[in-house]
Design a protein around this motif. Sequence first.
Motif, PDB file in Angstrom:
ATOM      1  N   GLN A  10      -3.615 -13.548 -25.013  1.00 49.06           N
ATOM      2  CA  GLN A  10      -4.329 -12.439 -25.648  1.00 49.06           C
ATOM      3  C   GLN A  10      -4.973 -12.943 -26.940  1.00 49.06           C
ATOM      4  OE1 GLN A  10      -0.729 -11.606 -24.962  1.00 49.06           O
ATOM      5  NE2 GLN A  10      -1.508 -11.310 -22.894  1.00 49.06           N
ATOM      6  N   LEU A  11      -6.189 -12.469 -27.175  1.00 47.54           N
ATOM      7  CA  LEU A  11      -6.956 -12.913 -28.330  1.00 47.54           C
ATOM      8  C   LEU A  11      -7.493 -11.697 -29.074  1.00 47.54           C
ATOM      9  CD1 LEU A  11      -8.991 -15.622 -26.408  1.00 47.54           C
ATOM     10  CD2 LEU A  11      -7.045 -16.056 -27.896  1.00 47.54           C
ATOM     11  N   VAL A  12      -7.284 -11.643 -30.373  1.00 45.38           N
ATOM     12  CA  VAL A  12      -7.749 -10.515 -31.177  1.00 45.38           C
ATOM     13  C   VAL A  12      -8.531 -11.049 -32.369  1.00 45.38           C
ATOM     14  CG1 VAL A  12      -7.089  -8.506 -32.512  1.00 45.38           C
ATOM     15  CG2 VAL A  12      -5.777  -9.119 -30.468  1.00 45.38           C
ATOM     16  N   ALA A  19      -4.060 -15.482 -31.622  1.00 40.61           N
ATOM     17  CA  ALA A  19      -3.774 -15.764 -30.216  1.00 40.61           C
ATOM     18  C   ALA A  19      -2.286 -15.569 -29.935  1.00 40.61           C
ATOM     19  CB  ALA A  19      -4.195 -17.188 -29.878  1.00 40.61           C
ATOM     20  N   SER A  20      -1.994 -15.064 -28.750  1.00 41.18           N
ATOM     21  CA  SER A  20      -0.602 -14.894 -28.352  1.00 41.18           C
ATOM     22  C   SER A  20      -0.466 -15.109 -26.847  1.00 41.18           C
ATOM     23  CB  SER A  20      -0.085 -13.507 -28.740  1.00 41.18           C
ATOM     24  OG  SER A  20      -0.850 -12.498 -28.108  1.00 41.18           O
ATOM     25  N   GLY A  21       0.766 -15.393 -26.396  1.00 44.13           N
ATOM     26  CA  GLY A  21       1.007 -15.603 -24.972  1.00 44.13           C
ATOM     27  C   GLY A  21       0.782 -17.043 -24.578  1.00 44.13           C
ATOM     28  N   GLY A  22       1.638 -17.590 -23.750  1.00 46.85           N
ATOM     29  CA  GLY A  22       1.460 -18.957 -23.280  1.00 46.85           C
ATOM     30  C   GLY A  22       1.851 -19.993 -24.313  1.00 46.85           C
ATOM     31  N   ALA A  23       1.842 -21.237 -23.873  1.00 51.26           N
ATOM     32  CA  ALA A  23       2.105 -22.366 -24.760  1.00 51.26           C
ATOM     33  C   ALA A  23       0.775 -22.757 -25.391  1.00 51.26           C
ATOM     34  CB  ALA A  23       2.693 -23.521 -23.970  1.00 51.26           C
ATOM     35  N   LEU A  24       0.437 -22.102 -26.476  1.00 51.88           N
ATOM     36  CA  LEU A  24      -0.915 -22.198 -27.029  1.00 51.88           C
ATOM     37  C   LEU A  24      -1.269 -23.580 -27.522  1.00 51.88           C
ATOM     38  CD1 LEU A  24      -0.991 -18.739 -28.750  1.00 51.88           C
ATOM     39  CD2 LEU A  24      -2.265 -19.453 -26.727  1.00 51.88           C
ATOM     40  N   SER A  25      -0.286 -24.413 -27.770  1.00 54.73           N
ATOM     41  CA  SER A  25      -0.588 -25.774 -28.190  1.00 54.73           C
ATOM     42  C   SER A  25      -1.294 -26.550 -27.086  1.00 54.73           C
ATOM     43  CB  SER A  25       0.687 -26.498 -28.603  1.00 54.73           C
ATOM     44  OG  SER A  25       1.598 -26.533 -27.522  1.00 54.73           O
ATOM     45  N   ASN A  26      -1.252 -26.042 -25.859  1.00 55.96           N
ATOM     46  CA  ASN A  26      -1.928 -26.681 -24.735  1.00 55.96           C
ATOM     47  C   ASN A  26      -3.307 -26.112 -24.463  1.00 55.96           C
ATOM     48  OD1 ASN A  26       0.214 -28.416 -24.071  1.00 55.96           O
ATOM     49  ND2 ASN A  26       1.255 -26.791 -22.949  1.00 55.96           N
ATOM     50  N   TYR A  27      -3.766 -25.210 -25.310  1.00 56.15           N
ATOM     51  CA  TYR A  27      -5.031 -24.529 -25.088  1.00 56.15           C
ATOM     52  C   TYR A  27      -6.090 -24.958 -26.099  1.00 56.15           C
ATOM     53  CZ  TYR A  27      -2.984 -21.350 -21.697  1.00 56.15           C
ATOM     54  OH  TYR A  27      -2.388 -20.828 -20.578  1.00 56.15           O
ATOM     55  N   VAL A  28      -7.300 -25.007 -25.615  1.00 49.95           N
ATOM     56  CA  VAL A  28      -8.465 -25.148 -26.478  1.00 49.95           C
ATOM     57  C   VAL A  28      -8.886 -23.737 -26.898  1.00 49.95           C
ATOM     58  CG1 VAL A  28     -10.871 -25.890 -26.628  1.00 49.95           C
ATOM     59  CG2 VAL A  28      -9.225 -27.221 -25.272  1.00 49.95           C
ATOM     60  N   LEU A  29      -9.114 -23.542 -28.175  1.00 54.97           N
ATOM     61  CA  LEU A  29      -9.576 -22.248 -28.677  1.00 54.97           C
ATOM     62  C   LEU A  29     -10.992 -22.401 -29.228  1.00 54.97           C
ATOM     63  CD1 LEU A  29      -6.387 -20.987 -30.545  1.00 54.97           C
ATOM     64  CD2 LEU A  29      -7.095 -20.539 -28.199  1.00 54.97           C
ATOM     65  N   GLY A  30     -11.770 -21.342 -29.128  1.00 55.69           N
ATOM     66  CA  GLY A  30     -13.142 -21.469 -29.584  1.00 55.69           C
ATOM     67  C   GLY A  30     -13.823 -20.135 -29.811  1.00 55.69           C
ATOM     68  N   TRP A  31     -15.136 -20.227 -30.023  1.00 53.21           N
ATOM     69  CA  TRP A  31     -15.953 -19.044 -30.291  1.00 53.21           C
ATOM     70  C   TRP A  31     -17.255 -19.115 -29.509  1.00 53.21           C
ATOM     71  CZ3 TRP A  31     -14.098 -15.189 -33.388  1.00 53.21           C
ATOM     72  CH2 TRP A  31     -13.009 -15.491 -34.192  1.00 53.21           C
ATOM     73  N   CYS A  70     -13.760 -14.636 -29.507  1.00 52.92           N
ATOM     74  CA  CYS A  70     -12.771 -15.709 -29.497  1.00 52.92           C
ATOM     75  C   CYS A  70     -12.417 -16.004 -28.043  1.00 52.92           C
ATOM     76  CB  CYS A  70     -11.537 -15.266 -30.274  1.00 52.92           C
ATOM     77  SG  CYS A  70     -10.230 -16.508 -30.400  1.00 52.92           S
ATOM     78  N   VAL A  71     -12.293 -17.293 -27.711  1.00 50.07           N
ATOM     79  CA  VAL A  71     -12.038 -17.684 -26.324  1.00 50.07           C
ATOM     80  C   VAL A  71     -10.940 -18.735 -26.272  1.00 50.07           C
ATOM     81  CG1 VAL A  71     -14.400 -17.174 -25.605  1.00 50.07           C
ATOM     82  CG2 VAL A  71     -13.815 -19.474 -26.394  1.00 50.07           C
ATOM     83  N   ALA A  72     -10.352 -18.872 -25.083  1.00 49.76           N
ATOM     84  CA  ALA A  72      -9.307 -19.881 -24.890  1.00 49.76           C
ATOM     85  C   ALA A  72      -9.353 -20.414 -23.469  1.00 49.76           C
ATOM     86  CB  ALA A  72      -7.931 -19.284 -25.171  1.00 49.76           C
ATOM     87  N   LYS A  73      -9.016 -21.693 -23.330  1.00 52.01           N
ATOM     88  CA  LYS A  73      -8.882 -22.284 -22.005  1.00 52.01           C
ATOM     89  C   LYS A  73      -7.788 -23.330 -22.064  1.00 52.01           C
ATOM     90  CE  LYS A  73     -12.310 -25.984 -22.489  1.00 52.01           C
ATOM     91  NZ  LYS A  73     -13.465 -26.671 -21.848  1.00 52.01           N
ATOM     92  N   PHE A  74      -7.147 -23.532 -20.925  1.00 59.98           N
ATOM     93  CA  PHE A  74      -6.127 -24.571 -20.843  1.00 59.98           C
ATOM     94  C   PHE A  74      -6.803 -25.921 -20.994  1.00 59.98           C
ATOM     95  CE2 PHE A  74      -1.854 -25.741 -20.029  1.00 59.98           C
ATOM     96  CZ  PHE A  74      -1.908 -26.962 -19.373  1.00 59.98           C
ATOM     97  N   TYR A 124     -13.658 -21.144 -19.872  1.00 60.51           N
ATOM     98  CA  TYR A 124     -12.838 -20.350 -20.779  1.00 60.51           C
ATOM     99  C   TYR A 124     -12.388 -19.103 -20.018  1.00 60.51           C
ATOM    100  CZ  TYR A 124     -14.138 -23.380 -24.608  1.00 60.51           C
ATOM    101  OH  TYR A 124     -14.279 -24.471 -25.423  1.00 60.51           O
ATOM    102  N   ASP A 125     -11.109 -19.032 -19.774  1.00 64.18           N
ATOM    103  CA  ASP A 125     -10.567 -17.977 -18.934  1.00 64.18           C
ATOM    104  C   ASP A 125     -10.179 -16.743 -19.721  1.00 64.18           C
ATOM    105  OD1 ASP A 125      -8.928 -20.611 -17.213  1.00 64.18           O
ATOM    106  OD2 ASP A 125     -10.666 -19.482 -16.507  1.00 64.18           O
ATOM    107  N   PHE A 126     -10.001 -16.878 -21.017  1.00 68.92           N
ATOM    108  CA  PHE A 126      -9.490 -15.784 -21.830  1.00 68.92           C
ATOM    109  C   PHE A 126     -10.484 -15.472 -22.950  1.00 68.92           C
ATOM    110  CE2 PHE A 126      -5.569 -15.870 -19.633  1.00 68.92           C
ATOM    111  CZ  PHE A 126      -5.299 -17.195 -19.369  1.00 68.92           C
ATOM    112  N   TRP A 127     -10.764 -14.172 -23.077  1.00 67.24           N
ATOM    113  CA  TRP A 127     -11.749 -13.706 -24.056  1.00 67.24           C
ATOM    114  C   TRP A 127     -11.180 -12.549 -24.860  1.00 67.24           C
ATOM    115  CZ3 TRP A 127     -17.064 -15.341 -24.253  1.00 67.24           C
ATOM    116  CH2 TRP A 127     -17.364 -16.372 -23.352  1.00 67.24           C
ATOM    117  N   GLY A 128     -11.512 -12.527 -26.147  1.00 73.67           N
ATOM    118  CA  GLY A 128     -11.176 -11.377 -26.957  1.00 73.67           C
ATOM    119  C   GLY A 128     -12.209 -10.284 -26.778  1.00 73.67           C
TER     120      GLY A 128
END
Length: 118
Positions: A3-5, A24-36, A95-99, A105-109
């Motif tokens: 989840q991204l807020v 960001a919350s949920g998952g092992a976020l250290s394994n994710y790329v975060l972006g915009w 805000c976006v995230a992908k493994f 990018y599978d996750f979007w705020g």
Amino acid sequence: QVQLVESGGGLVQAGGSLRLSCAASGGALSNYVLGWFRQAPGKEREFIAAIYVPQAATVADSVKGRFTISRDIRLNMVYLQMNSLKPSDTANYYCVAKFRGSSAYDFWGQGTQVTVSS
């Protein structure tokens, strides 16, 4: 499920600065790329920046030198510092995230609106 807020959007005059934050919350976020990404009305969605670790940060040419992405892995936060803003930077910023290693990018705020007045 990640989840991204986003927060920090608003109205600013040209030449001003804003700092966007994303929690960001949920998952092992250290394994994710975060972006915009951003999307202006009537325009296609545009990649802005992404970061995995500080040494692996990417910023789009269109904003390079004005925007900086950073990340606090301990707090699960990602930030976008935007300086020397232009009216053309007006858009909804996501805000976006992908493994790590994923192509998409599978996750979007929900997005935060940035409006730059001339």
